[in-house]
Motif scaffolding. Structure first.
Motif, PDB file in Angstrom:
ATOM      1  N   ILE A  70      78.652  67.030  58.680  1.00 41.10           N
ATOM      2  CA  ILE A  70      79.911  67.008  58.060  1.00 41.10           C
ATOM      3  C   ILE A  70      79.968  66.059  56.806  1.00 41.10           C
ATOM      4  O   ILE A  70      79.843  65.024  56.961  1.00 41.10           O
ATOM      5  CB  ILE A  70      81.068  67.209  58.733  1.00 41.10           C
ATOM      6  CG1 ILE A  70      80.945  68.338  59.812  1.00 41.10           C
ATOM      7  CG2 ILE A  70      82.440  67.504  57.911  1.00 41.10           C
ATOM      8  CD1 ILE A  70      80.991  69.744  59.263  1.00 41.10           C
ATOM      9  N   LEU A  71      80.471  66.842  55.512  1.00 43.22           N
ATOM     10  CA  LEU A  71      80.644  66.134  54.375  1.00 43.22           C
ATOM     11  C   LEU A  71      82.108  65.816  54.095  1.00 43.22           C
ATOM     12  O   LEU A  71      82.889  66.904  54.384  1.00 43.22           O
ATOM     13  CB  LEU A  71      79.730  66.700  53.336  1.00 43.22           C
ATOM     14  CG  LEU A  71      78.147  66.665  53.537  1.00 43.22           C
ATOM     15  CD1 LEU A  71      77.726  67.407  52.141  1.00 43.22           C
ATOM     16  CD2 LEU A  71      77.717  65.283  53.565  1.00 43.22           C
ATOM     17  N   GLY A  72      82.335  64.803  53.545  1.00 44.04           N
ATOM     18  CA  GLY A  72      83.843  64.426  53.273  1.00 44.04           C
ATOM     19  C   GLY A  72      83.974  65.206  51.836  1.00 44.04           C
ATOM     20  O   GLY A  72      82.994  65.628  51.000  1.00 44.04           O
ATOM     21  N   PRO A  73      85.294  65.026  51.293  1.00 45.57           N
ATOM     22  CA  PRO A  73      85.636  65.667  49.626  1.00 45.57           C
ATOM     23  C   PRO A  73      84.690  64.867  48.639  1.00 45.57           C
ATOM     24  O   PRO A  73      84.534  65.423  47.838  1.00 45.57           O
ATOM     25  CB  PRO A  73      87.037  64.996  49.581  1.00 45.57           C
ATOM     26  CG  PRO A  73      87.521  65.322  50.738  1.00 45.57           C
ATOM     27  CD  PRO A  73      86.497  64.616  51.934  1.00 45.57           C
ATOM     28  N   ASP A  74      84.202  63.464  49.284  1.00 46.94           N
ATOM     29  CA  ASP A  74      83.418  62.891  48.167  1.00 46.94           C
ATOM     30  C   ASP A  74      82.029  63.217  48.262  1.00 46.94           C
ATOM     31  O   ASP A  74      80.967  62.691  47.403  1.00 46.94           O
ATOM     32  CB  ASP A  74      83.628  61.209  48.077  1.00 46.94           C
ATOM     33  CG  ASP A  74      83.442  60.944  49.705  1.00 46.94           C
ATOM     34  OD1 ASP A  74      82.889  61.858  50.437  1.00 46.94           O
ATOM     35  OD2 ASP A  74      83.506  59.746  49.670  1.00 46.94           O
ATOM     36  N   GLY A  75      81.549  63.958  49.267  1.00 43.10           N
ATOM     37  CA  GLY A  75      80.143  64.231  49.247  1.00 43.10           C
ATOM     38  C   GLY A  75      79.365  63.492  50.373  1.00 43.10           C
ATOM     39  O   GLY A  75      78.234  63.625  50.696  1.00 43.10           O
ATOM     40  N   ASN A  76      80.091  62.467  50.929  1.00 39.19           N
ATOM     41  CA  ASN A  76      79.430  61.380  51.666  1.00 39.19           C
ATOM     42  C   ASN A  76      79.656  62.014  53.235  1.00 39.19           C
ATOM     43  O   ASN A  76      80.840  62.977  53.315  1.00 39.19           O
ATOM     44  CB  ASN A  76      79.872  59.941  51.616  1.00 39.19           C
ATOM     45  CG  ASN A  76      79.551  59.668  50.383  1.00 39.19           C
ATOM     46  OD1 ASN A  76      78.311  59.625  49.940  1.00 39.19           O
ATOM     47  ND2 ASN A  76      80.456  58.763  49.579  1.00 39.19           N
ATOM     48  N   PRO A  77      79.026  61.580  54.259  1.00 37.34           N
ATOM     49  CA  PRO A  77      79.337  62.054  55.446  1.00 37.34           C
ATOM     50  C   PRO A  77      80.682  61.664  55.836  1.00 37.34           C
ATOM     51  O   PRO A  77      81.152  60.570  55.737  1.00 37.34           O
ATOM     52  CB  PRO A  77      78.467  61.327  56.262  1.00 37.34           C
ATOM     53  CG  PRO A  77      77.210  61.190  55.342  1.00 37.34           C
ATOM     54  CD  PRO A  77      77.675  60.913  54.114  1.00 37.34           C
ATOM     55  N   GLY A  78      81.593  62.654  56.499  1.00 37.26           N
ATOM     56  CA  GLY A  78      82.805  62.368  56.918  1.00 37.26           C
ATOM     57  C   GLY A  78      83.285  62.623  58.310  1.00 37.26           C
ATOM     58  O   GLY A  78      82.331  62.979  59.115  1.00 37.26           O
TER      59      GLY A  78
END
Length: 326
Positions: A318-326
């Protein structure tokens, strides 16, 4: 028994460590230092009076108490996150209509759950959810046929198009379980098992072809299909191999027992599934819906795939809003 007074960040830190199997990965996902994450986990252990992580193991492992705590805390945090997201959606969706397009990879689980949530939060609004192809998304948004779309990102997205990353979906090699060979030999044409392509009209087909071209690999052009479901069926029948993604494999799970997945013996590459919105769509609403989608995809898609193929972590994530794994 009174409850220990702990911040949600303490609970979140332990859940991230347990889920990702690493203090470092948890720190990256939370945007904290490794020492901060370690401190949070230690605080939880102190409050509960038990050891949650066996730090002597390499890699470290959860203790029996840690596994039990993870099960309960993860469920509780999931409910809290979902309640928060649904409250935001409920408070912001005052529109009279919402038109959503979702790629077919999510039509059996994620799309129905999103439909139930939005219908409950928009009792007086007209709601439309339709299945789309990724390469159609931008055009449908531009023409006003959709308000938001869940699709794989193309390399040439318009700069003014709002994008909320959801999940990274890596490409893998799929072959018949009964075929005794290696991924390297398949790429070299040994044995002479047909390569099953996605049609080049599709975004995923163009992405795979570009990677094959970069690596100077040119399998014979005999078979092309529109869906991963069809490709998985042919592989399960022993009649070919392919390059696809975990999302496609999960959608065709009825064939999973006859198919083996492997890492590609090439430079790793993946596609990113995101929520795309019209430029004039309300950003807080788009992000609230993206939060709901991340939770549903994590529970219904990522978790079951990683349970069967743990080697896909952390690439399938899953990716967070910033595009990094969240």
């Amino acid at each position: 028994m009174s409850l220990p007074r702990l911040s949600l960040q303490v609970l979140d830190a332990f859940e991230q460590v347990a889920r990702l199997g690493s203090m470092k990965r948890a720190a990256e996902a939370m945007g904290l230092s490794i020492s901060s994450v370690s401190h949070h986990v230690a605080r939880l252990e102190e409050a509960l009076g038990v050891t949650l992580i066996d730090r002597s193991a390499r890699p470290f492992a959860l203790t029996p108490e840690g596994r039990e705590a993870f099960r309960h805390l993860s469920a509780g945090l999931q409910h809290l996150r979902r309640a928060t997201s649904e409250t935001v959606v409920g408070g912001l969706l005052g529109a009279r209509s919402l038109r959503v397009g979702i790629v077919e990879d999510f039509e059996s689980g994620v799309a129905p759950e999103l439909a139930v949530t939005l219908a409950r939060r928009m009792p007086r609004a007209a709601l439309s959810i339709r299945t789309i192809l990724s390469h159609e998304a931008v055009g449908l948004l531009a023409r006003g046929a959709l308000d938001i779309a869940v699709a794989a990102e193309a390399a040439d997205l318009p700069p003014d198009l709002p994008v909320a990353p959801l999940v990274r979906d890596p490409f893998v090699l799929a072959m018949p379980r009964e075929v005794e060979t290696t991924p390297e030999d398949l790429l070299r044409g040994r044995p002479a098992l047909p390569f099953l392509r996605f049609n080049r009209d599709h975004l995923i087909g163009r992405q795979i072809e570009a990677q094959l071209t970069r690596n100077r690999i040119a399998p014979p052009d005999r078979y092309a299909f529109d869906s991963a479901h069809s490709i998985m069926a042919v592989i399960a029948g022993g009649a070919g191999w392919s390059i696809l993604t975990p999302l496609g494999c999960l959608r065709a799970s009825r064939y999973a027992a006859q198919v083996r997945l492997h890492r590609l013996p090439l430079a790793a590459f993946s596609r990113r599934i995101s929520l795309l919105a019209r430029p004039d769509f309300d950003p807080p609403v788009a992000e609230a819906i993206a939060m709901l989608l991340r939770q549903a995809i994590g529970r219904l898609v990522v978790a079951p795939v990683l349970a069967d193929h743990p080697w896909l972590a952390p690439d399938f994530t899953i990716l967070g809003p910033d595009g990094n794994p969240g």
